[in-house]
Design an enzyme around this catalytic site. Structure first.
Site, PDB file in Angstrom:
ATOM      1  N   THR A  44     -15.747  -2.959  -2.654  1.00 27.97           N
ATOM      2  CA  THR A  44     -14.991  -3.082  -1.446  1.00 27.97           C
ATOM      3  C   THR A  44     -15.693  -3.290  -0.170  1.00 27.97           C
ATOM      4  OG1 THR A  44     -13.159  -1.477  -2.413  1.00 27.97           O
ATOM      5  CG2 THR A  44     -13.542  -1.574   0.089  1.00 27.97           C
ATOM      6  N   LYS A 128      -9.971   3.359   4.898  1.00 21.85           N
ATOM      7  CA  LYS A 128     -11.237   3.601   4.334  1.00 21.85           C
ATOM      8  C   LYS A 128     -12.186   3.295   5.643  1.00 21.85           C
ATOM      9  CE  LYS A 128     -10.653   2.240  -0.334  1.00 21.85           C
ATOM     10  NZ  LYS A 128     -10.992   1.336  -1.295  1.00 21.85           N
ATOM     11  N   ASP A 129     -13.303   4.058   5.888  1.00 22.85           N
ATOM     12  CA  ASP A 129     -14.322   3.944   6.922  1.00 22.85           C
ATOM     13  C   ASP A 129     -14.986   2.486   6.656  1.00 22.85           C
ATOM     14  OD1 ASP A 129     -16.101   4.411   4.774  1.00 22.85           O
ATOM     15  OD2 ASP A 129     -16.233   6.566   5.529  1.00 22.85           O
ATOM     16  N   ASP A 271      -5.407   0.058  -3.138  1.00 18.99           N
ATOM     17  CA  ASP A 271      -6.453   0.215  -4.049  1.00 18.99           C
ATOM     18  C   ASP A 271      -6.391   1.510  -4.526  1.00 18.99           C
ATOM     19  OD1 ASP A 271      -9.350  -0.625  -4.913  1.00 18.99           O
ATOM     20  OD2 ASP A 271      -9.740   1.323  -3.866  1.00 18.99           O
ATOM     21  N   HIS A 275      -6.340   2.359  -8.520  1.00 18.86           N
ATOM     22  CA  HIS A 275      -7.288   3.049  -9.441  1.00 18.86           C
ATOM     23  C   HIS A 275      -6.552   4.497 -10.014  1.00 18.86           C
ATOM     24  CE1 HIS A 275     -11.206   1.521  -8.230  1.00 18.86           C
ATOM     25  NE2 HIS A 275     -10.879   1.393  -6.966  1.00 18.86           N
ATOM     26  N   HIS A 319     -11.447  -7.830  -3.535  1.00 16.85           N
ATOM     27  CA  HIS A 319     -11.374  -7.886  -5.045  1.00 16.85           C
ATOM     28  C   HIS A 319     -10.140  -7.724  -5.667  1.00 16.85           C
ATOM     29  CE1 HIS A 319     -10.936  -3.592  -5.064  1.00 16.85           C
ATOM     30  NE2 HIS A 319     -11.739  -3.321  -4.470  1.00 16.85           N
ATOM     31  N   HIS A 454     -13.053  -2.172 -10.820  1.00 17.55           N
ATOM     32  CA  HIS A 454     -13.204  -3.450 -10.675  1.00 17.55           C
ATOM     33  C   HIS A 454     -14.866  -3.404 -10.608  1.00 17.55           C
ATOM     34  CE1 HIS A 454     -13.472  -2.065  -6.645  1.00 17.55           C
ATOM     35  NE2 HIS A 454     -12.459  -1.297  -6.691  1.00 17.55           N
TER      36      HIS A 454
END
Length: 513
Positions: A44, A128-129, A271, A275, A319, A454
Site C-alpha cells: 500500500t 489509512k494514515d 483492502d 484481507h 496493488h 498481496h
C-alpha cells in the site's frame, strides 16, 4: 485510489454497475487497460508513493509499509514521525505521529504547490494514515485519516482540527453505520460468487463468531472497536462523505487565485474487506457494488459543485490481490503457504553452526532477508559466504521460485521483467540483502490462512486499473503496456507543471486532449 482493486474488477461486476460510477468513467474517460506496477513488493505505502511521485522505492525511499533502516537496523513505519503529535486524539497516541518526511522525493501535489506559489490547496483523505499522508506530499494543507471511527491529523499540518472536521466527527456517522449493520444490496443468490456466504476462507470479525449476511456490527464493534467500520463498505462511504464536506468548506475547485486544487482520496475499505474475507466472496462483490453507487453520487456532486468537464478524476489502485491459497488448492490449483518464521530460525541455526554467532539474519520482511551487517563487520565474518549459504538454503525450499542477492540482481538467472521489478524495489538504505520470490499463489504463512494478501510480482497483484475522466481527457483506451509510474508525469503534463523530482515515468500521450 481504490486500495487493493484488481484491474479485472472493472469488468467482473460490470453488468451490475450503475451508469454513473465505474461505467461512466469507462464510457466518458480514457482507460489504460494494461497498467502494471514496476516493482516488488506490491504494498500500500509503496503504491501511494509511486502513483504520486512517478518514482519507485529505489528512489522515493518508501520500501514497504514498514521497512528496516540499514544504519540502525530499527523498524520504521512508512509515515512514522516521532517529532509530531496527533491532532484530534491524544497528542502522544502513536496513530497521530505521522508525516511525509520518510518520502525522499516530491509528489504531483508538491509540484502543483510549487508551480502555483503555494496558492493551490492540497488535501489528502484516507481511512489509512499512509493513504492520506503520502499523496498529499510534503506541502499539503491537510491530511485526514481515521482512528477509532473519528477523523484525525497530526501537528505536521495544523495544531487544531478545523471546526467543520470537529463537527463532522461529532455527528458520528461511524456509529450510525455500525448500528445499521451490513445488508447485501441485492438478493444473496444473485451474487456471482459460487461459495456459500459462510465459508472457511473468511476471517470472522470476532474469533469463533460467524460473519454472514445480514451482518450485525454493533456487538462485534464492542469487541474489536469502532474501526470495524473500515472492514465494511461504509468506510468508503464515510471517506467520500468527508470529501464532499471538505469540498464545500474549503471551496476546492473554486480557488480565487484561479489555480487548480488537488483532493487526493484513497478508498481503503476494499483492502480491509479483501484481507478479511478473501476475494472470492459475496462481501467483496457487495463492497464494489456499493462503491460504484458512492462514486456515482460523488461524481454528481462534482458536476453540481464544479461543473461537468471542469474537473479531472483519475482512478487507480496501489496493488491488487491474490486468491486465497487454500481456496486455490481446494479447487485443484497450485498454491501454498511458506513458513517464513520457521525458515528464518532454521537458516539462523545453520549460520550459527558455520560462523559461531546467533541471529545473523535479524528479519525477513517484505519478502526480503535482512542480514546483520553490523555484526558481520564487527566480527569480520565473510559476508559473501554468508549470502551464498542463505541463497542456497532458500533456493532449496518448497514454494520459492527465485532467490537473488540484491547487489547482484542483474547477473541473476531471473526473467527480465521480474529482475527489473526487484531492482526498482531495492533501496540500499531501507531494503533487505536478499530477495525471495515466491511461486505463484504462495503466501507467507500467517494467522489461520483465511482472507487474502498481496505483495508479489504476479499479475493478480501488479495489474491495476487506470482510468481518467473529465477536463483534458480524450475518451478512449490503450492496450499497450503502461506503468504506475506514468500517472504522475501524465497529470503533470495536463497541468503544465514539472513532474516530481524523482519521476521515471512517461506521459500517456494518447489520453491528453
Amino acid at each position: 485510489m481504490v486500495d487493493q482493486m484488481r484491474w479485472d474488477y472493472l469488468y467482473k461486476y460490470y453488468d451490475r454497475y450503475g451508469e454513473g460510477g465505474f461505467k461512466r468513467m469507462l464510457s466518458e474517460g480514457f482507460t489504460a487497460e494494461n497498467t502494471l506496477i514496476p516493482y516488488v513488493p506490491t504494498y500500500t505505502a509503496i503504491g501511494h508513493a509511486t502513483v504520486y511521485s512517478g518514482s519507485v522505492p529505489a528512489i522515493h525511499g518508501i520500501a514497504g509499509n514498514d521497512f528496516y533502516v540499514r544504519e540502525t537496523q530499527n523498524r520504521m513505519y512508512c509515515v512514522q514521525d516521532e517529532e509530531v503529535n496527533g491532532v484530534g486524539l491524544n497528542p502522544e497516541h502513536k496513530a497521530g505521529k505521522m508525516s511525509p518526511r520518510n518520502l525522499l522525493t516530491t509528489t504531483i501535489t508538491d509540484e502543483l504547490k510549487l508551480a502555483t506559489d503555494f496558492k493551490s490547496k492540497v488535501i489528502g483523505i484516507s481511512l489509512k494514515d499512509r493513504g492520506a499522508v503520502l499523496p498529499a506530499g510534503h506541502f499539503g494543507d491537510a491530511s485526514y485519516w481515521m482512528v477509532d471511527g473519528n477523523w484525525v491529523t497530526s501537528s505536521f499540518y495544523m495544531n487544531e482540527l478545523p471546526t467543520y472536521i470537529k463537527a463532522f466527527n461529532q455527528k458520528d456517522f461511524t456509529q450510525k453505520y455500525i448500528d445499521g449493520g451490513w445488508q447485501p444490496l441485492y438478493d444473496l443468490d444473485s451474487y456471482m460468487n459460487h461459495l456459500k456466504d459462510d465459508n472457511p476462507y473468511e476471517e470472522p470479525y470476532v474469533k469463533n463468531q460467524k460473519v454472514t449476511f445480514p451482518i450485525e456490527l454493533k456487538t462485534a464493534a464492542q469487541e474489536v472497536g469502532r474501526d470495524i467500520i473500515k472492514t465494511t463498505p461504509f468506510g468508503n462511504t464515510l471517506s467520500l462523505m468527508l470529501a464532499k464536506e471538505i469540498m464545500e468548506k474549503e471551496n476546492l475547485g473554486l480557488n480565487p487565485a484561479n489555480v487548480p486544487d488537488f483532493l487526493a482520496i484513497s478508498l481503503s475499505s476494499t483492502d480491509y474487506v479483501g484481507h478479511q474475507f478473501a476475494i472470492n466472496s459475496a462481501k467483496i462483490e457487495d463492497t464494489y457494488l456499493r462503491l460504484d453507487q458512492d462514486l456515482e453520487d460523488f461524481f454528481k456532486f462534482l458536476d453540481q459543485k464544479i461543473g461537468h468537464k471542469n474537473y479531472t478524476v483519475f482512478l487507480t489502485a496501489d496493488h491488487g490481490a491474490a486468491s486465497n491459497p487454500q481456496f486455490i488448492m481446494d479447487e485443484g490449483g497450485n498454491a501454498g503457504y511458506f513458513p517464513r518464521n520457521d525458515m528464518m530460525n532454521q537458516v539462523n541455526d545453520l549460520l550459527e553452526k558455520e560462523f559461531g554467532h546467533p541471529k545473523i539474519i535479524y528479519a525477513i520482511s517484505n519478502n526480503q532477508v535482512f542480514l546483520n551487517n553490523k555484526l558481520m563487520a564487527e566480527k569480520q565474518l565473510n559476508r559473501e559466504k554468508i549470502k551464498t549459504l542463505v541463497i542456497d538454503f532458500f533456493k532449496a525450499q518448497k514454494g520459492i521460485s527465485f532467490v537473488a542477492d540484491m547487489e547482484k540482481v542483474s547477473m541473476s538467472s531471473i526473467p527480465d521483467r521480474i529482475k527489473q521489478m526487484i531492482i526498482n524495489g531495492y533501496n540500499y538504505k531501507r531494503s533487505g540483502d536478499i530477495q525471495l520470490i515466491m511461486e505463484p499463489q504462495w503466501f507467507n504463512a500467517y494467522g489461520s490462512g483465511t482472507g487474502t494478501t498481496h505483495g508479489a510480482w504476479n499479475p493478480y497483484d501488479s495489474h491495476i486499473p487506470l482510468v481518467f475522466m473529465g477536463w483534458g481527457v480524450r475518451p478512449g483506451k490503450t492496450n499497450r503496456t503502461t506503468y504506475m509510474t506514468d500517472i504522475a508525469p501524465t497529470v503533470s503534463a495536463m497541468l503544465h507543471i514539472q513532474p516530481p523530482n524523482g519521476n521515471i515515468g512517461d506521459v500517456i500521450i494518447e489520453l491528453t486532449d
